[in-house]
Structures are given as C-alpha cells and as structure tokens.
Design an enzyme around this catalytic site. Structure first.
Site, PDB file in Angstrom:
ATOM      1  N   LYS A 113       5.044  58.758   2.575  1.00  0.00           N
ATOM      2  CA  LYS A 113       6.037  58.950   3.791  1.00  0.00           C
ATOM      3  C   LYS A 113       5.679  58.003   4.547  1.00  0.00           C
ATOM      4  CE  LYS A 113       6.138  61.850   7.783  1.00  0.00           C
ATOM      5  NZ  LYS A 113       6.220  63.288   8.228  1.00  0.00           N
TER       6      LYS A 113
ATOM      7  N   ASP B 240      12.782  67.755  11.696  1.00  0.00           N
ATOM      8  CA  ASP B 240      11.769  68.068  11.940  1.00  0.00           C
ATOM      9  C   ASP B 240      11.611  68.420  13.383  1.00  0.00           C
ATOM     10  OD1 ASP B 240       8.858  68.382  13.057  1.00  0.00           O
ATOM     11  OD2 ASP B 240       8.189  66.195  12.191  1.00  0.00           O
TER      12      ASP B 240
ATOM     13  N   SER C 235       1.423  60.986   5.148  1.00  0.00           N
ATOM     14  CA  SER C 235       2.337  60.441   6.131  1.00  0.00           C
ATOM     15  C   SER C 235       1.414  59.276   6.542  1.00  0.00           C
ATOM     16  CB  SER C 235       2.242  61.386   7.257  1.00  0.00           C
ATOM     17  OG  SER C 235       2.916  60.746   8.328  1.00  0.00           O
TER      18      SER C 235
ATOM     19  N   GLY D 184       2.599  67.947   9.186  1.00  0.00           N
ATOM     20  CA  GLY D 184       1.471  68.065   9.665  1.00  0.00           C
ATOM     21  C   GLY D 184       1.278  67.660  11.063  1.00  0.00           C
TER      22      GLY D 184
ATOM     23  N   LYS E  37       6.030  55.954   8.583  1.00  0.00           N
ATOM     24  CA  LYS E  37       6.590  55.935   9.744  1.00  0.00           C
ATOM     25  C   LYS E  37       7.663  54.755   9.887  1.00  0.00           C
ATOM     26  CE  LYS E  37       4.936  59.987  11.620  1.00  0.00           C
ATOM     27  NZ  LYS E  37       5.731  60.960  11.697  1.00  0.00           N
TER      28      LYS E  37
ATOM     29  N   LYS F 226       6.909  73.139  10.578  1.00  0.00           N
ATOM     30  CA  LYS F 226       5.546  72.932  11.205  1.00  0.00           C
ATOM     31  C   LYS F 226       5.360  74.409  11.797  1.00  0.00           C
ATOM     32  CE  LYS F 226       5.438  67.987  11.872  1.00  0.00           C
ATOM     33  NZ  LYS F 226       5.756  66.914  12.759  1.00  0.00           N
TER      34      LYS F 226
ATOM     35  N   ASP G 217       9.810  58.606   8.167  1.00  0.00           N
ATOM     36  CA  ASP G 217      10.215  59.177   9.281  1.00  0.00           C
ATOM     37  C   ASP G 217      10.144  58.562  10.490  1.00  0.00           C
ATOM     38  OD1 ASP G 217      10.068  61.363  11.186  1.00  0.00           O
ATOM     39  OD2 ASP G 217       7.897  61.961  10.720  1.00  0.00           O
TER      40      ASP G 217
ATOM     41  N   GLU H 275      13.458  61.313   7.866  1.00  0.00           N
ATOM     42  CA  GLU H 275      13.087  62.505   8.694  1.00  0.00           C
ATOM     43  C   GLU H 275      13.484  61.980  10.031  1.00  0.00           C
ATOM     44  OE1 GLU H 275       9.140  63.479   7.829  1.00  0.00           O
ATOM     45  OE2 GLU H 275       8.919  64.844   9.790  1.00  0.00           O
TER      46      GLU H 275
HETATM   47  O1  OSB Z   1       6.554  63.702  12.917  1.00  0.00           O
HETATM   48  O2  OSB Z   1       5.699  64.616  11.030  1.00  0.00           O
HETATM   49  C1  OSB Z   1       5.544  63.830  12.269  1.00  0.00           C
HETATM   50  C2  OSB Z   1       2.014  63.303  13.456  1.00  0.00           C
HETATM   51  C3  OSB Z   1       2.141  63.593  14.742  1.00  0.00           C
HETATM   52  C4  OSB Z   1       3.267  63.898  15.297  1.00  0.00           C
HETATM   53  C5  OSB Z   1       4.219  64.107  14.553  1.00  0.00           C
HETATM   54  C6  OSB Z   1       4.293  63.825  13.179  1.00  0.00           C
HETATM   55  C7  OSB Z   1       3.146  63.366  12.588  1.00  0.00           C
HETATM   56  C8  OSB Z   1       2.829  63.187  11.284  1.00  0.00           C
HETATM   57  C9  OSB Z   1       1.409  63.057  10.548  1.00  0.00           C
HETATM   58  O3  OSB Z   1       3.826  62.705  10.591  1.00  0.00           O
HETATM   59  C10 OSB Z   1       1.227  64.201   9.403  1.00  0.00           C
HETATM   60  C11 OSB Z   1      -0.305  64.471   9.200  1.00  0.00           C
HETATM   61  O4  OSB Z   1      -0.762  65.347   9.854  1.00  0.00           O
HETATM   62  O5  OSB Z   1      -0.782  63.560   8.371  1.00  0.00           O
HETATM   63 MG    MG Z   2       8.314  64.074  11.499  1.00  0.00          MG
END
Ligand code: OSB
Ligand code: MG
Length: 373
Positions: free
Chosen positions: A161, A238, A135, A290, A163, A262, A188, A213
C-alpha cells in the site's frame, strides 16, 4: 478481576525510517502505554493517538488527560468479570476512542493472562497465520519509493500500500504498476481529495488497485457513496468508521466495499469485534490497519487479525520495519511467505520488556483508588 490501579506512561521511540502521509512526516513516536493492575496480574495496552491531531482529533495530550481525569477513575476500584464490561463504565465519556481502547485492551490483555488463555482465542479468533502487507509512506523521490517496494516484496509481504496525495499519485502508481504488473497494490489518501477531483480519481481505475483508502473527508460516509458509484476501484474506509453503526451505514449506502479496522480508532476490542461482525454479515471483507505501533499495540493487532472476516492482508508488519529495538520479546517477525505465526502461549504470546520500557519512559503517572480526579 478487580482493577486496583492504572499506570500511564509516555515512551519515546525514534523510527528507523521517517513516515509521511498526506498530512505530514514524522521521525519519532511518542507512545502512550497503559498498564492495568488487577490482583496480581497486569495487562498492557497502547494508545494509538498520534503526536498531532492530524489523523484524528485525538492526540497524545488529549488522550493522556482524558485517561487521567476521566477514564482511569471510571474503572479503578471496579471489579469486572470480563474486560469488555469496561466499555460500559467509560461510555459516559463522549469520543476519545483511542484513549478508551488503551484501557479496554489492557484489560483484555490482563484477562487473557489471568485465564491463561491466548488473547486471540479469548477474542474469538480462528486463523493461525495472519497475512501481512506493508504501508509505505511518501518518500523524497519515486526512485526511493521503488527501492522500498522492491525490498518489501523481496521480504515476502503480500500487499503493497502506498500513501498518495495530489502530485504524488498517478505518477507513482504508474511507475509501480509498470514494474510489477501483478502484485496486490492499494493506495491510501488519508482524505487528501475532494469531490471536485472525481475525474482525477477515476484515472486510478487503470491501475487495478485492490482498493483506494479514505479518498475523501475523514468524517464522511455519504459522499464516499457518491464517489464509489463513479469508480471501478473499491473504496476502503478507515478514518470514517468510528463504530459498528458507521460500518452499518457505510455498508448500507455502499460507501465502500472494504473496511479497515483499527482497534484504537473504534474504541477497543469489543467495538472492533462488532465492526467485524457487521461487515461479515454483509459480506464486506475487513483488514487490520496499523498506527505505527510499538510491540504492545502490534501484538494486539495480531490477535485481532485472527478473526474470521480479516480476509485481506493487514498493515501488520515486522517490528524491525519500525524500530531498532522493540519493547516486546520476541519481536514481531514475518516469514518469507509474508505471514505471522500466531502463538499458542497465554496472553499475546510476547513478553513485555519492562526494563527497556523504563529506560524509554519520559513521564509516568499512576491512578489508584482514592487518588481523586
Ligand atoms: O491511514 O493507515 C493509515 C499510520 C499513521 C496514521 C494513519 C495511517 C498509518 C499507516 C501506517 O498507514 C500503517 C503501519 O502501522 O504501518
Ligand atoms: Mg489509512
């Protein structure tokens, strides 16, 4: 397994690189670790609540006080035959799932150590190699993002992925797709859009994403179903999936075609397994999300990812992407093929570096039988 005491501690760990989502940027993590002490064995759990109540209403301070005043007292002094029974003991507390998960998962960890069994086996897992994706947060420039994508692909990761948010979406996806037409790519939004932007979201279809996402509100299922009917791209939920009943509702209403699990968000391993099973029964693939975990939470994510319906690469990646030094040994490593090999050792297969944890600790509190509310 008699639970004699529960220790809460906060450790602080700077991130190797900042992480930015549609709700903000962080440079360092405040991580709440839970240790359960059960007749000679201990188990470790990580509370994935963030530094601020932005991803979810829980954050480290609500988690700490709920654990201290309600959840730890609900389990301390009790004898369990299996870790999953703790969920029932904590059920009187509404919500606070990340706080609950920290205790329940620590108990699973203790149970695996006590039975001298790998945690993944105790959870019912089967896969021996888990597939990893990354991510990648919002960067200062698209060039900086492209450099990151390039190095993660070179490291072997099987899914990228990124953001997205309004203003950092189509332009970014366009640049990635034109350079890497064939990679597994997803995005995401962490709830950055509304139904007023359906026409804009439809433009994501041209990038042949594996999924988008959580495009809409963090607490919504219904309007995601309406949006999914208007998109070719699969929606993955999510934030909206808090438990198995949400997963069932999302599947039934066709609000998504993929689910991110999660373990913290759903309240612990036992609920995570239920979400997994609901999705499996309905032929909806899941993957493990994560939360920028330390090695403790990361090792639990690895164990969970061995369940059969984790059919897509997760956001479970190498320790070194996050930390200069992780609190487990060995660190989590990812092969050049983008996989993590699951250990046959009892417990998680990773040793807790208690000396390092002690040095990183900024507060610590133990709740023992008779220590009162
Ligand atoms: O939306 O998946 C998410 C990190 C913090 C809060 C929300 C998210 C995330 C990530 C990080 O996408 C995923 C990772 O641990 O690398
Ligand atoms: Mg997410």
């Amino acid at each position: 397994m008699k639970i004699e005491s529960v220790t809460l501690r906060e450790i602080q760990m700077p991130l190797v690189h900042f992480f930015e989502t549609s709700f903000g940027r962080i440079y360092s993590r405040r991580i709440l670790l839970v240790t359960v002490h059960c007749e000679g064995v201990c188990g470790w759990g990580e509370c994935v609540a963030g530094e601020d109540p932005y991803y979810s209403s829980e954050w480290i301070e609500t988690a700490w006080s709920t654990l201290k005043h309600h959840l730890a007292p609900a389990v301390v002094g009790r004898a369990l035959t299996a870790a999953h029974e703790s969920a029932g003991l904590m059920a009187r507390v509404r919500g606070h799932r990340m706080a609950k998960a920290a205790i329940e998962n620590a108990l699973w960890d203790a149970e695996a150590r006590q039975r001298q069994q790998p945690l993944w086996k105790l959870l019912g897992g089967t896969t021996r190699q888990i597939e990893c994706g990354v991510s990648i947060g919002i960067q200062d420039s698209i060039e900086q993002l492209l450099d990151k994508v390039e190095s993660e692909l070179a490291a072997g990761y099987r899914r990228i992925k990124v953001k997205v948010k309004p203003g950092w979406d189509l332009n970014v996806l366009e640049r990635i797709r034109s350079r890497w037409p064939g990679i597994l790519l997803s995005c995401d939004a962490n709830s950055a859009y509304t139904l007023d932007e359906v026409e804009h979201l439809r433009k994501f279809d041209r990038f042949k994403l594996l999924m988008i996402e959580q495009p809409l509100w963090n607490d919504d299922i219904y309007y995601h179903a309406r949006l999914q009917r208007q998109l070719q791209t699969a929606i993955c939920l999510d934030e909206s999936i808090r438990h198995a009943r949400d997963a069932a509702a999302a599947v039934e209403t066709k609000a998504c075609r993929i689910v991110n699990i999660k373990v913290g968000r759903v309240g612990g391993f036992s609920e995570a397994r239920k979400v997994h099973d609901v999705c499996q029964d309905n032929n909806v693939p899941v993957w493990c999300g994560g939360m920028l975990e330390s090695g403790v939470g990361r090792s639990h994510n690895i164990a969970l990812s061995t369940l059969q319906n984790f059919r897509l690469p997760g956001d479970v990646s190498a320790s070194k992407r996050y930390w200069k030094e992780d609190i487990i040994e060995p660190e989590v490593e990812v092969s050049a093929q983008g996989t993590i090999a699951v250990s046959d050792e009892p417990g998680t297969g990773y040793r807790i570096r208690e000396d390092l944890i002690e040095r990183l600790t900024v507060r610590k509190e133990t709740i023992a039988a008779g220590s009162g509310k």
